[in-house]
Motif scaffolding. Structure first.
Motif, PDB file in Angstrom:
ATOM      1  N   ALA A 194      -4.788  47.720  12.903  1.00 63.45           N
ATOM      2  CA  ALA A 194      -4.225  46.371  12.929  1.00 63.45           C
ATOM      3  C   ALA A 194      -5.309  45.427  13.447  1.00 63.45           C
ATOM      4  CB  ALA A 194      -2.990  46.305  13.822  1.00 63.45           C
ATOM      5  N   ILE A 195      -5.725  44.502  12.604  1.00 62.84           N
ATOM      6  CA  ILE A 195      -6.778  43.547  12.950  1.00 62.84           C
ATOM      7  C   ILE A 195      -6.130  42.198  13.213  1.00 62.84           C
ATOM      8  CG2 ILE A 195      -8.918  42.444  12.194  1.00 62.84           C
ATOM      9  CD1 ILE A 195      -9.247  44.822  10.210  1.00 62.84           C
ATOM     10  N   THR A 196      -6.251  41.685  14.417  1.00 56.97           N
ATOM     11  CA  THR A 196      -5.625  40.405  14.744  1.00 56.97           C
ATOM     12  C   THR A 196      -6.673  39.320  14.918  1.00 56.97           C
ATOM     13  OG1 THR A 196      -5.604  40.818  17.143  1.00 56.97           O
ATOM     14  CG2 THR A 196      -3.708  41.583  15.871  1.00 56.97           C
ATOM     15  N   LEU A 197      -6.346  38.121  14.476  1.00 56.68           N
ATOM     16  CA  LEU A 197      -7.242  36.965  14.587  1.00 56.68           C
ATOM     17  C   LEU A 197      -6.577  35.921  15.480  1.00 56.68           C
ATOM     18  CD1 LEU A 197      -8.119  36.479  10.779  1.00 56.68           C
ATOM     19  CD2 LEU A 197      -9.157  38.068  12.416  1.00 56.68           C
ATOM     20  N   GLY A 198      -7.144  35.669  16.637  1.00 56.73           N
ATOM     21  CA  GLY A 198      -6.607  34.649  17.521  1.00 56.73           C
ATOM     22  C   GLY A 198      -5.164  34.871  17.917  1.00 56.73           C
ATOM     23  N   THR A 199      -4.810  36.097  18.199  1.00 53.46           N
ATOM     24  CA  THR A 199      -3.434  36.402  18.611  1.00 53.46           C
ATOM     25  C   THR A 199      -3.272  36.238  20.124  1.00 53.46           C
ATOM     26  OG1 THR A 199      -2.903  37.905  16.791  1.00 53.46           O
ATOM     27  CG2 THR A 199      -1.748  38.278  18.864  1.00 53.46           C
ATOM     28  N   PRO A 200      -2.250  35.522  20.570  1.00 50.81           N
ATOM     29  CA  PRO A 200      -2.017  35.351  22.012  1.00 50.81           C
ATOM     30  C   PRO A 200      -1.351  36.590  22.603  1.00 50.81           C
ATOM     31  CG  PRO A 200      -0.309  34.207  20.799  1.00 50.81           C
ATOM     32  CD  PRO A 200      -1.266  34.761  19.769  1.00 50.81           C
ATOM     33  N   HIS A 201      -2.106  37.655  22.741  1.00 53.66           N
ATOM     34  CA  HIS A 201      -1.530  38.917  23.203  1.00 53.66           C
ATOM     35  C   HIS A 201      -0.901  38.791  24.587  1.00 53.66           C
ATOM     36  CE1 HIS A 201      -2.696  41.397  19.860  1.00 53.66           C
ATOM     37  NE2 HIS A 201      -3.938  40.971  19.932  1.00 53.66           N
ATOM     38  N   ARG A 202      -1.400  37.854  25.381  1.00 52.63           N
ATOM     39  CA  ARG A 202      -0.810  37.616  26.703  1.00 52.63           C
ATOM     40  C   ARG A 202      -0.261  36.193  26.819  1.00 52.63           C
ATOM     41  NH1 ARG A 202      -5.623  39.087  30.368  1.00 52.63           N
ATOM     42  NH2 ARG A 202      -6.779  38.656  28.456  1.00 52.63           N
ATOM     43  N   GLY A 203      -0.036  35.565  25.674  1.00 48.68           N
ATOM     44  CA  GLY A 203       0.588  34.257  25.654  1.00 48.68           C
ATOM     45  C   GLY A 203      -0.386  33.099  25.591  1.00 48.68           C
ATOM     46  N   THR A 204       0.139  31.912  25.338  1.00 49.16           N
ATOM     47  CA  THR A 204      -0.682  30.703  25.299  1.00 49.16           C
ATOM     48  C   THR A 204       0.077  29.534  25.911  1.00 49.16           C
ATOM     49  OG1 THR A 204      -1.744  29.061  23.864  1.00 49.16           O
ATOM     50  CG2 THR A 204       0.084  30.293  22.911  1.00 49.16           C
ATOM     51  N   ALA A 205      -0.616  28.721  26.665  1.00 52.08           N
ATOM     52  CA  ALA A 205       0.012  27.576  27.324  1.00 52.08           C
ATOM     53  C   ALA A 205       0.529  26.564  26.311  1.00 52.08           C
ATOM     54  CB  ALA A 205      -0.992  26.908  28.272  1.00 52.08           C
ATOM     55  N   LEU A 206      -0.099  26.471  25.143  1.00 49.12           N
ATOM     56  CA  LEU A 206       0.311  25.486  24.154  1.00 49.12           C
ATOM     57  C   LEU A 206       1.648  25.824  23.509  1.00 49.12           C
ATOM     58  CD1 LEU A 206      -2.774  24.770  24.513  1.00 49.12           C
ATOM     59  CD2 LEU A 206      -2.625  23.823  22.205  1.00 49.12           C
ATOM     60  N   ALA A 207       2.133  27.053  23.711  1.00 45.46           N
ATOM     61  CA  ALA A 207       3.452  27.413  23.177  1.00 45.46           C
ATOM     62  C   ALA A 207       4.556  26.604  23.847  1.00 45.46           C
ATOM     63  CB  ALA A 207       3.705  28.909  23.367  1.00 45.46           C
ATOM     64  N   ASP A 256     -11.146  28.619  20.869  1.00 48.21           N
ATOM     65  CA  ASP A 256      -9.840  28.472  20.217  1.00 48.21           C
ATOM     66  C   ASP A 256      -9.116  27.270  20.822  1.00 48.21           C
ATOM     67  OD1 ASP A 256      -7.007  28.899  19.473  1.00 48.21           O
ATOM     68  OD2 ASP A 256      -7.709  30.851  18.766  1.00 48.21           O
ATOM     69  N   ASN A 257      -8.561  26.422  19.970  1.00 48.91           N
ATOM     70  CA  ASN A 257      -7.896  25.205  20.443  1.00 48.91           C
ATOM     71  C   ASN A 257      -6.369  25.330  20.486  1.00 48.91           C
ATOM     72  OD1 ASN A 257      -8.405  25.242  17.520  1.00 48.91           O
ATOM     73  ND2 ASN A 257      -7.184  23.377  17.480  1.00 48.91           N
ATOM     74  N   ILE A 258      -5.838  26.495  20.201  1.00 47.41           N
ATOM     75  CA  ILE A 258      -4.393  26.736  20.266  1.00 47.41           C
ATOM     76  C   ILE A 258      -4.065  27.836  21.266  1.00 47.41           C
ATOM     77  CG2 ILE A 258      -2.341  27.466  18.983  1.00 47.41           C
ATOM     78  CD1 ILE A 258      -3.228  24.691  18.259  1.00 47.41           C
ATOM     79  N   ILE A 259      -4.887  28.859  21.301  1.00 47.71           N
ATOM     80  CA  ILE A 259      -4.681  29.949  22.257  1.00 47.71           C
ATOM     81  C   ILE A 259      -5.454  29.630  23.526  1.00 47.71           C
ATOM     82  CG2 ILE A 259      -4.799  32.428  22.652  1.00 47.71           C
ATOM     83  CD1 ILE A 259      -3.023  31.421  20.274  1.00 47.71           C
ATOM     84  N   SER A 260      -4.718  29.359  24.602  1.00 44.23           N
ATOM     85  CA  SER A 260      -5.336  29.014  25.873  1.00 44.23           C
ATOM     86  C   SER A 260      -4.479  29.566  27.009  1.00 44.23           C
ATOM     87  CB  SER A 260      -5.464  27.489  25.982  1.00 44.23           C
ATOM     88  OG  SER A 260      -6.078  27.107  27.189  1.00 44.23           O
ATOM     89  N   PRO A 261      -5.064  30.366  27.909  1.00 43.06           N
ATOM     90  CA  PRO A 261      -6.478  30.710  27.986  1.00 43.06           C
ATOM     91  C   PRO A 261      -6.928  31.546  26.782  1.00 43.06           C
ATOM     92  CG  PRO A 261      -5.201  31.944  29.597  1.00 43.06           C
ATOM     93  CD  PRO A 261      -4.266  30.970  28.999  1.00 43.06           C
ATOM     94  N   GLN A 262      -8.162  31.316  26.366  1.00 48.28           N
ATOM     95  CA  GLN A 262      -8.669  31.948  25.151  1.00 48.28           C
ATOM     96  C   GLN A 262      -8.764  33.464  25.277  1.00 48.28           C
ATOM     97  OE1 GLN A 262      -9.787  29.151  26.555  1.00 48.28           O
ATOM     98  NE2 GLN A 262      -9.207  27.723  24.929  1.00 48.28           N
ATOM     99  N   THR A 263      -9.019  33.945  26.488  1.00 51.74           N
ATOM    100  CA  THR A 263      -9.111  35.387  26.691  1.00 51.74           C
ATOM    101  C   THR A 263      -7.744  36.070  26.670  1.00 51.74           C
ATOM    102  OG1 THR A 263      -9.182  34.978  29.084  1.00 51.74           O
ATOM    103  CG2 THR A 263     -11.284  35.342  27.968  1.00 51.74           C
ATOM    104  N   SER A 264      -6.699  35.296  26.425  1.00 48.56           N
ATOM    105  CA  SER A 264      -5.376  35.894  26.206  1.00 48.56           C
ATOM    106  C   SER A 264      -5.401  36.787  24.979  1.00 48.56           C
ATOM    107  CB  SER A 264      -4.324  34.795  26.025  1.00 48.56           C
ATOM    108  OG  SER A 264      -3.086  35.337  25.639  1.00 48.56           O
ATOM    109  N   SER A 265      -6.365  36.553  24.096  1.00 47.05           N
ATOM    110  CA  SER A 265      -6.479  37.376  22.885  1.00 47.05           C
ATOM    111  C   SER A 265      -7.127  38.728  23.169  1.00 47.05           C
ATOM    112  CB  SER A 265      -7.292  36.632  21.815  1.00 47.05           C
ATOM    113  OG  SER A 265      -6.569  35.518  21.319  1.00 47.05           O
ATOM    114  N   TRP A 266      -7.693  38.874  24.362  1.00 46.55           N
ATOM    115  CA  TRP A 266      -8.274  40.168  24.745  1.00 46.55           C
ATOM    116  C   TRP A 266      -7.142  41.160  24.978  1.00 46.55           C
ATOM    117  CZ3 TRP A 266     -13.374  41.881  25.540  1.00 46.55           C
ATOM    118  CH2 TRP A 266     -13.488  43.141  26.136  1.00 46.55           C
TER     119      TRP A 266
END
Length: 314
Positions: A194-207, A256-266
């Protein structure tokens, strides 16, 4: 598209009535320019919002003013192109090359999008001979859990039509969380990677600024100097195993301008691949990202071929 069209007509009609000396060409130009500037302001605002909770930027990924302007313009162009053209007119369910190579791919879009988002990625996959299907997650503002049934049906259909026992998922943004939800409910028997691109695995503040059940599920909330993911994300992680994370390749951008913090994708336990100077929507359209995805697909296909003895690459 409908909102933009109605707004454009309304501006045009007002100009013709209250400023007739502008003329038809001038009124059209003014209307279109207004819509473009509003869309540009929305994109700029996303960058501002993302900067408030951004993760620490590694020194070697820092960019200057010129690169920042290029980043903004590229992301703006990507949002305009996808929302005003490909998502409106280029949605698709399947594309099969003349001589298929490697494992098939299932494309899963993110929040507020449809399969048309993948038009550019689809062209790159076709050139490489990779068969791929795409789905439209519905309802748009529903629960991420509700998408698992659609993904399951799409996975089974793709395997059935291609004759492969496994496939590779490529998911953008929320689509990566929907993939994790699918794996929680249906297991990994069909998923080679499963290859994910800019996925907020731990969430994003912009949600917090979004609409829908799914935006609540994707939230990240700042708490003093740290932050906490939504209850849904915490529950999802609690029900997953380390073996699940080993299936993932998480590709993300430090700008990334939507996923913040950006390392949420880690994603701990996954293969994480970092990029920089690429915006959120632009991830699926960027040549470097497309090349990385194709490289990962071919690498996984070779691994499956070696382990199964079944030829999947020409």
């Amino acid at each position: 598209m409908v909102v933009q069209f109605i707004a454009g007509i309304a501006i045009y009609a007002a100009l013709i009535r209250w400023w007739p000396q502008l003329g038809i060409p001038g009124a059209i130009t003014f209307s279109v320019s207004t819509i473009v500037l509003v869309r540009m302001a929305i994109t700029a605002n996303n960058f501002v919002l993302a900067s408030r909770t951004r993760s620490k930027l590694p020194a070697h990924y820092e960019i200057g003013t010129r690169e920042l302007l290029r980043l903004f313009l590229h992301e703006f162009a990507a949002t305009m192109f996808t929302s005003s053209w490909t998502m409106a007119f280029r949605a698709f369910s399947r594309r099969v090359p003349e001589r298929p190579q490697g494992l098939p791919v299932l494309l899963i879009h993110g929040y507020g999008c449809n399969s048309g988002y993948w038009d550019s990625m689809s062209k790159a996959l076709l050139k490489t001979g990779i068969t791929h299907h795409a789905i439209d997650l519905e309802p748009v503002i529903g629960s991420i859990d509700a998408y698992t049934k659609q993904i399951h049906e799409a996975v089974e259909a793709l395997c059935r039509e291609t004759g492969h026992g496994k496939l590779i998922v490529v998911a953008h943004s929320m689509g990566g969380l929907a993939t994790r939800a699918y794996l929680r409910g249906h297991g990994s028997a069909r998923i080679a990677k499963a290859i994910t691109l800019g996925t907020p695995h731990r969430g994003t503040a912009l949600a917090h600024f979004g609409v829908g059940i799914n935006t609540h599920q994707m939230r990240w909330t700042a708490v003093e100097e740290e932050g906490i993911a939504s209850d849904w994300l915490l529950q999802l992680a609690a029900e997953e195993s380390k073996d699940t994370y080993r299936l993932f390749v998480s590709i993300y951008s430090h700008h990334d301008n939507i996923i913040s913090p950006q390392t949420s994708s880690w994603l701990d336990g996954a293969k994480n691949i970092e990029f920089h100077a690429i915006g959120h929507v632009a991830l699926g359209l960027h040549p470097l990202i497309q090349a990385e995805v194709i490289q990962q697909v071919r690498a996984v296909s070779r691994e499956v071929e070696a382990s199964s003895g079944k030829r999947v690459l020409a």
